[in-house]
Write a protein that holds these residues in place. Sequence first.
Motif, PDB file in Angstrom:
ATOM      1  N   UNK A 394     -76.054 -45.706 -89.736  1.00  0.00           N
ATOM      2  CA  UNK A 394     -75.511 -44.963 -88.575  1.00  0.00           C
ATOM      3  C   UNK A 394     -74.710 -45.816 -87.573  1.00  0.00           C
ATOM      4  N   UNK A 395     -73.359 -46.018 -87.499  1.00  0.00           N
ATOM      5  CA  UNK A 395     -72.864 -46.487 -86.567  1.00  0.00           C
ATOM      6  C   UNK A 395     -72.626 -45.752 -85.184  1.00  0.00           C
ATOM      7  N   UNK A 396     -72.927 -46.402 -83.920  1.00  0.00           N
ATOM      8  CA  UNK A 396     -72.856 -45.663 -82.800  1.00  0.00           C
ATOM      9  C   UNK A 396     -71.953 -46.480 -81.782  1.00  0.00           C
ATOM     10  N   UNK A 397     -71.511 -45.768 -80.797  1.00  0.00           N
ATOM     11  CA  UNK A 397     -70.800 -46.458 -79.776  1.00  0.00           C
ATOM     12  C   UNK A 397     -70.925 -45.735 -78.710  1.00  0.00           C
ATOM     13  N   UNK A 398     -71.325 -46.318 -77.600  1.00  0.00           N
ATOM     14  CA  UNK A 398     -71.480 -45.376 -76.362  1.00  0.00           C
ATOM     15  C   UNK A 398     -70.308 -45.712 -75.380  1.00  0.00           C
ATOM     16  N   UNK A 399     -70.038 -45.055 -74.221  1.00  0.00           N
ATOM     17  CA  UNK A 399     -68.965 -45.506 -73.361  1.00  0.00           C
ATOM     18  C   UNK A 399     -68.871 -46.781 -72.795  1.00  0.00           C
ATOM     19  N   UNK A 402     -67.945 -49.191 -75.709  1.00  0.00           N
ATOM     20  CA  UNK A 402     -66.325 -49.077 -76.037  1.00  0.00           C
ATOM     21  C   UNK A 402     -65.772 -49.872 -75.245  1.00  0.00           C
ATOM     22  N   UNK A 403     -66.234 -49.924 -73.793  1.00  0.00           N
ATOM     23  CA  UNK A 403     -65.320 -50.780 -72.832  1.00  0.00           C
ATOM     24  C   UNK A 403     -65.635 -52.402 -73.231  1.00  0.00           C
ATOM     25  N   UNK A 404     -66.560 -52.674 -73.832  1.00  0.00           N
ATOM     26  CA  UNK A 404     -66.946 -54.288 -74.089  1.00  0.00           C
ATOM     27  C   UNK A 404     -66.593 -54.494 -75.568  1.00  0.00           C
ATOM     28  N   UNK A 405     -66.327 -53.441 -76.380  1.00  0.00           N
ATOM     29  CA  UNK A 405     -66.039 -53.789 -77.728  1.00  0.00           C
ATOM     30  C   UNK A 405     -67.224 -54.086 -78.481  1.00  0.00           C
ATOM     31  N   UNK A 427     -67.721 -55.039 -82.322  1.00  0.00           N
ATOM     32  CA  UNK A 427     -67.237 -53.920 -82.735  1.00  0.00           C
ATOM     33  C   UNK A 427     -66.054 -54.112 -84.142  1.00  0.00           C
ATOM     34  N   UNK A 431     -68.090 -51.630 -88.300  1.00  0.00           N
ATOM     35  CA  UNK A 431     -67.896 -50.933 -89.072  1.00  0.00           C
ATOM     36  C   UNK A 431     -68.090 -51.572 -90.802  1.00  0.00           C
TER      37      UNK A 431
ATOM     38  N   UNK B   2     -58.404 -49.399 -73.051  1.00  0.00           N
ATOM     39  CA  UNK B   2     -58.898 -50.696 -72.984  1.00  0.00           C
ATOM     40  C   UNK B   2     -58.229 -51.737 -73.845  1.00  0.00           C
ATOM     41  N   UNK B   4     -59.829 -52.948 -76.218  1.00  0.00           N
ATOM     42  CA  UNK B   4     -60.756 -52.760 -77.689  1.00  0.00           C
ATOM     43  C   UNK B   4     -59.990 -51.352 -78.256  1.00  0.00           C
ATOM     44  N   UNK B  11     -62.710 -48.922 -86.295  1.00  0.00           N
ATOM     45  CA  UNK B  11     -64.411 -48.854 -86.748  1.00  0.00           C
ATOM     46  C   UNK B  11     -64.530 -47.479 -87.174  1.00  0.00           C
ATOM     47  N   UNK B 100     -67.805 -39.000 -76.177  1.00  0.00           N
ATOM     48  CA  UNK B 100     -68.490 -40.105 -75.114  1.00  0.00           C
ATOM     49  C   UNK B 100     -69.462 -41.021 -76.094  1.00  0.00           C
ATOM     50  N   UNK B 101     -70.291 -40.651 -76.739  1.00  0.00           N
ATOM     51  CA  UNK B 101     -70.868 -41.369 -77.708  1.00  0.00           C
ATOM     52  C   UNK B 101     -70.423 -41.271 -79.148  1.00  0.00           C
ATOM     53  N   UNK B 102     -69.819 -41.974 -79.766  1.00  0.00           N
ATOM     54  CA  UNK B 102     -69.068 -41.841 -80.971  1.00  0.00           C
ATOM     55  C   UNK B 102     -70.278 -42.438 -82.100  1.00  0.00           C
ATOM     56  N   UNK B 103     -70.108 -41.568 -83.183  1.00  0.00           N
ATOM     57  CA  UNK B 103     -71.214 -41.890 -84.082  1.00  0.00           C
ATOM     58  C   UNK B 103     -70.369 -41.719 -85.595  1.00  0.00           C
ATOM     59  N   UNK B 104     -71.070 -42.588 -86.587  1.00  0.00           N
ATOM     60  CA  UNK B 104     -70.368 -42.352 -87.936  1.00  0.00           C
ATOM     61  C   UNK B 104     -71.825 -42.732 -88.813  1.00  0.00           C
ATOM     62  N   UNK B 105     -71.879 -41.544 -89.569  1.00  0.00           N
ATOM     63  CA  UNK B 105     -73.290 -41.800 -90.341  1.00  0.00           C
ATOM     64  C   UNK B 105     -72.691 -41.892 -91.773  1.00  0.00           C
TER      65      UNK B 105
END
Lengths: 449, 170
Positions: A394-399, A402-405, A427, A431, B2, B4, B11, B100-105
């Motif tokens: 699982x790849x997750x990315x919170x807000x 995201x701002x910090x890459x 980041x 992936x 941003x 990124x 990603x 808001x929280x992005x997920x990839x499974x």
Amino acid sequence: VIPAPVDLSTPRRTHPASPVVLAVRVIPVVYLGLFFAAGGIWDAVRFPAVLGAGIGAVLIAGVTALFGWWSWTKLTYHIDTDGDLRVDSGIFQRQARRLQLSRLQSVDVVAPLLARLLGFVELRIEVAGAGDSRAVLRYLPRAQAEQLRETILHRAERLADPGDDAHDEDARDVATASPPPEDVLLATVPTGRLLGSLLLRTSTVTLFALTVLFVIFTIRTQGFAALAVALVTGGVPLFAIIGEFLTYSDFSLRRSRDGLRLRHGLLQTQTRTVPIGRIQAVEFIAPLLWRRFDWVRVQATVAGVGGEGQEVGRAVLLPVAPRDQALRILGEVIPGLELDTLPWVNAPARARWRSPIQWRFLAWAAIDDIIATRSGRVTRRIAMAPHARIQSVRLTEGPWQRRLGLASVAFDVTPGPVALIALNTDLAIARRLADDEADRARQARLHHR
Amino acid sequence: VTSHAHEVDAAFAPPQESWVRVSPKLITARRITLSLVYLLVIGSIAPLWLVPRIPLWIAIVSTALALVIYVWVWWLIGRRVRSYGYAERADDLLVVSGILVRRLVIVPYGRMQMVDLTAGPIDRWLGIATVQLHTAAATTDATIPGLPPDDAAALRDRLAARGEERTAGM
């Protein structure tokens, strides 16, 4: 010394003294119950509570022994012509339990305190699957229980032939591994070190420090509200320490034919066999105050273990051990893993804005067979798993990430204490890490067996 | 936006040209659920207007707040549903979700133990269903809601077949 095999072709009984052991075990509980709970009654009938509770306990123990004897006459076990272990029991409602030994998961010798004092133990047999999956034989003399255990394990091993059991991969793991025939002692835990490690745990130290503060506060202000809080902050870790101390005293870890054999417990000795093939992930845990002694705890997630007060999938392989020893044990569990030479990929420095405390320790590493992750500052954790054990990625990315890459990549294993997650990784590579690991997991699974 | 942003896109990029998106009917389904929940909210705000002892401003502020949240969630549902997507690769299934929280499974086909197909009463009425993948890990969170029932059944059968293929190959 391998004990002589037990002839299980004809029905056998547990030891004739079993009803007595059963009766003796109820005496303390009943006595205390009658003494305290029924305290008012003794006053009302003007009879000394000590004597009354004693007579009551003996009477109830007598009845228990009588029923125990009756059910003892009805309980037999043997291995039938199909090779299944049959346990017939029940006074009024007859029960015929059949355990398929080809699906054997564990045979544990358990020694409750009072039974052990009388020289008896229980044998718990568990097989995989729902329904009739468990049988308990109580009570047997220890020597006989050990013999029976060996016999059952031996039968199971012969049945778990890869040819006719292609679907049961884990049974195969056990059968094809060829460690030395006798148990090899790998590690023990001295009592002093166990006690020291429990006292030096971060949670324990924090709560005790708080307790001292609350007590000082109570003395200075003479307000007793803080004392009540102090009882909680002092009591909780105290009970936790006592509980863990009783559980993990006399700890020993052995390598046997069928896996790692754990044996521990002060009041009740627990014996567990963990087949190496069932271990999904391993974790090294080092709380802050353990590090000056170079101690770590080693725990593992084991597939298909649970029940009876144990956390699902959890096996503590070493409650506390010097790091060298822990590394040797790790070599037994995941051969070829050199923890100190793993090519760690650290989280980028900007991860400090997301994890200000642990960012410097956050890292992941992937080598031929293994994926590992590192986290924690106060309590450091290193989690490791063979690629073949990873179920999904699982790849997750919170807000804020995201701002910090940054992004986190989690590697899912079966339910248990060990979590593998590469927190706040760059980041730009997250992936690729996720895709690569999914690929490695698949490849490893193909080549594994 | 941003610096990124392009990395985020990379990603969570689809393996082929694009993600297979879910049916917009899921937006309707979730907005209906939201409105049903709001019946309860109305039920608890109404007394504020009716009971004379409660100051008027409390009633006004809570009503305004409830209204703002309703509109915001209404809008959020649209974005959230449009964020769902999946892609079938040769060896694994990818599911993306979240704003808001992005997920990839990523779930390798060989690891799937079970594929569930479910549809609640609102879903059935609108003609959508949910496909959920289970592996031996409890933490695997691969759920694709809002699929047309035929697509969902076809996907489930495809996944189950590939799962069996991969497991048998071992």
